[in-house]
Design a protein around this motif. Sequence first.
Motif, short mmCIF file in Angstrom:
data_model
loop_
_atom_site.label_atom_id
_atom_site.label_comp_id
_atom_site.label_asym_id
_atom_site.label_seq_id
_atom_site.Cartn_x
_atom_site.Cartn_y
_atom_site.Cartn_z
N LEU A 1 28.21 28.11 6.99
CA LEU A 1 28.63 27.90 5.60
C LEU A 1 27.44 28.03 4.67
O LEU A 1 26.29 27.84 5.08
CB LEU A 1 29.21 26.49 5.46
N ASN A 2 27.71 28.35 3.39
CA ASN A 2 26.61 28.32 2.41
C ASN A 2 26.13 26.87 2.25
O ASN A 2 26.83 25.92 2.63
CB ASN A 2 27.06 28.89 1.07
N THR A 3 24.95 26.69 1.71
CA THR A 3 24.26 25.39 1.72
C THR A 3 25.12 24.26 1.18
O THR A 3 25.27 23.21 1.81
CB THR A 3 22.96 25.48 0.90
N SER A 4 25.71 24.45 -0.03
CA SER A 4 26.43 23.32 -0.65
C SER A 4 27.72 23.00 0.11
O SER A 4 28.11 21.84 0.24
CB SER A 4 26.71 23.59 -2.13
N ALA A 5 28.39 24.03 0.64
CA ALA A 5 29.61 23.78 1.41
C ALA A 5 29.27 23.05 2.71
O ALA A 5 29.97 22.11 3.11
CB ALA A 5 30.33 25.10 1.72
N ALA A 6 28.18 23.45 3.35
CA ALA A 6 27.77 22.80 4.61
C ALA A 6 27.48 21.32 4.38
O ALA A 6 27.83 20.46 5.21
CB ALA A 6 26.54 23.50 5.18
N GLU A 7 26.87 20.99 3.25
CA GLU A 7 26.57 19.58 2.94
C GLU A 7 27.84 18.74 2.96
O GLU A 7 27.85 17.63 3.49
CB GLU A 7 25.95 19.47 1.54
N ILE A 8 28.91 19.27 2.37
CA ILE A 8 30.16 18.50 2.29
C ILE A 8 30.85 18.47 3.65
O ILE A 8 31.33 17.42 4.10
CB ILE A 8 31.11 19.09 1.22
N TYR A 9 30.87 19.61 4.33
CA TYR A 9 31.54 19.65 5.63
C TYR A 9 30.90 18.66 6.61
O TYR A 9 31.60 17.98 7.37
CB TYR A 9 31.52 21.07 6.21
N HIS A 10 29.59 18.53 6.55
CA HIS A 10 28.90 17.61 7.48
C HIS A 10 29.19 16.15 7.17
O HIS A 10 28.89 15.28 7.98
CB HIS A 10 27.39 17.89 7.49
N LEU A 11 29.77 15.89 6.00
CA LEU A 11 30.17 14.50 5.68
C LEU A 11 31.56 14.20 6.21
O LEU A 11 32.05 13.07 6.10
CB LEU A 11 30.13 14.28 4.17
N MET A 12 32.24 15.21 6.79
CA MET A 12 33.61 14.95 7.27
C MET A 12 33.84 15.46 8.69
O MET A 12 34.95 15.43 9.18
CB MET A 12 34.63 15.57 6.32
N ASP A 13 32.76 15.93 9.35
CA ASP A 13 32.96 16.38 10.73
C ASP A 13 32.24 15.48 11.74
O ASP A 13 32.16 15.80 12.93
CB ASP A 13 32.49 17.83 10.90
N GLY A 14 31.72 14.34 11.25
CA GLY A 14 31.08 13.38 12.14
C GLY A 14 29.60 13.62 12.40
O GLY A 14 28.95 12.82 13.06
N SER A 15 29.06 14.73 11.88
CA SER A 15 27.66 15.04 12.21
C SER A 15 26.67 14.29 11.32
O SER A 15 25.52 14.10 11.68
CB SER A 15 27.40 16.55 12.13
N GLN A 16 27.13 13.85 10.14
CA GLN A 16 26.24 13.12 9.23
C GLN A 16 26.60 11.64 9.31
O GLN A 16 27.67 11.22 8.88
CB GLN A 16 26.45 13.68 7.80
N LYS A 17 25.68 10.84 9.87
CA LYS A 17 26.01 9.43 10.12
C LYS A 17 25.73 8.52 8.92
O LYS A 17 26.29 7.44 8.80
CB LYS A 17 25.22 8.88 11.33
N GLU A 18 24.81 8.95 8.05
CA GLU A 18 24.44 8.15 6.87
C GLU A 18 24.81 8.93 5.62
O GLU A 18 24.85 10.15 5.63
CB GLU A 18 22.92 7.92 6.85
N VAL A 19 25.03 8.20 4.53
CA VAL A 19 25.21 8.89 3.25
C VAL A 19 23.85 9.45 2.83
O VAL A 19 22.89 8.69 2.69
CB VAL A 19 25.73 7.91 2.16
N PRO A 20 23.74 10.77 2.66
CA PRO A 20 22.42 11.33 2.36
C PRO A 20 21.96 10.96 0.95
O PRO A 20 22.79 10.64 0.08
CB PRO A 20 22.62 12.84 2.48
N ALA A 21 20.66 11.00 0.75
CA ALA A 21 20.13 10.77 -0.60
C ALA A 21 20.52 11.94 -1.48
O ALA A 21 20.55 13.09 -1.03
CB ALA A 21 18.61 10.65 -0.52
N THR A 22 20.83 11.65 -2.74
CA THR A 22 21.18 12.72 -3.69
C THR A 22 19.88 13.24 -4.29
O THR A 22 19.05 12.45 -4.73
CB THR A 22 22.09 12.15 -4.80
N SER A 23 19.70 14.56 -4.29
CA SER A 23 18.43 15.06 -4.87
C SER A 23 18.64 15.62 -6.28
O SER A 23 17.81 15.42 -7.15
CB SER A 23 17.79 16.09 -3.96
N PHE A 24 19.75 16.33 -6.51
CA PHE A 24 20.07 16.77 -7.88
C PHE A 24 21.34 16.02 -8.28
O PHE A 24 22.31 16.04 -7.53
CB PHE A 24 20.32 18.28 -7.93
N TYR A 25 21.33 15.41 -9.44
CA TYR A 25 22.45 14.51 -9.78
C TYR A 25 23.54 15.18 -10.61
O TYR A 25 24.38 14.51 -11.19
CB TYR A 25 21.92 13.27 -10.51
N LEU A 26 23.53 16.52 -10.69
CA LEU A 26 24.56 17.22 -11.46
C LEU A 26 25.32 18.17 -10.56
O LEU A 26 24.75 18.76 -9.65
CB LEU A 26 23.91 18.03 -12.58
#
Length: 345
Positions: free
Chosen positions: A215-240
Amino acid sequence: MSGKGKTVLITGGSGFVAAHVLNAFLERGYNVRTTVRSEATAENVKKSHSKYLDQLSFAIVKDVALPGGHDEAVKGVDGVIHTASPFVLSVEDNERDLLQPAVRGTTEVLKSIQKHNPNVKRVVITSSFASILDLNKGLRPGHTYTEKDWNPISYEEAAKKDAPGPVAYCASKKLAEKAAFDYVAEHNPNFNITTICPPMVYGPTAHTVSDLSKLNTSAAEIYHLMDGSQKEVPATSFYLWVDVRDVGEAHVRAYENPASAGQRYLCTAGRYTFQQICNVLRKDFPERRHLTPEGNPNEPLPDTYDVDTTKIRTELGIKFRSLEESIHDMAVEFIQIEKQLGIKH
């Protein structure tokens, strides 16, 4: 406004944002010629935009920064939308691998138009909030960014061997956008330009996705929050953030609106955090709650810079989608792709 009978060139048509820019023009009846790097990429675009095949044509451009690379592609079109930008993952040399290709990738397209198509009156360029943001100022509480702000970084600073990747990337966006405005001021071509500056872009894809690991970078970020691979809420780097469909719409409206000549538009729905995204996923998809990190659901937005989007809302009439709608639609699509690929959790 209908684009019937008109043809626009959209560069880099297989990209995440570009695919929605294609949709925005095709839906209005424009014929679209789009540049791709190979025949295989052209086939993917045909698949994702199959209902518009009679309005679509292709030009192969292997390297956007190549002098004369767009000479043939620009012939016979009424306008140009330049979304293609060199995307380099591992950069050994900021200047050679990032800054020069970004700047040349923009100016070479403009040169080709000026040389080979005097009928083009409007060029819309996809820039970025990176060309507005001052990274040195950090979260900058109390500051409101507008189109008048420019990332102050110089070419020399960004070209330094020890300049970090994100700094060089943001600089490449700023320098490419500046180079476009400088080109018009210096060469006085038949066309004027408009730039669209989105921050983080989310929302459903309109290009072909056959592999969720690519996936492209921003899509991969979201997918990893719903496929079990990301265990913690990541820090936000750009707030917009902004929804990709709204970015596509902004391009076509900027193209059609005579008043947007020579303007830049900050294209964002506002502030967000990854915590808010996790909250949406957990609320809307309870059956996958065990795969999405919980974090701290009541965490307030931190004190950061804000934005003023009056200009794009009043001049182009853009109404931005909500974070909930954007993330929900994105997740629904990921679940459909998982089903097609036989992925189970």
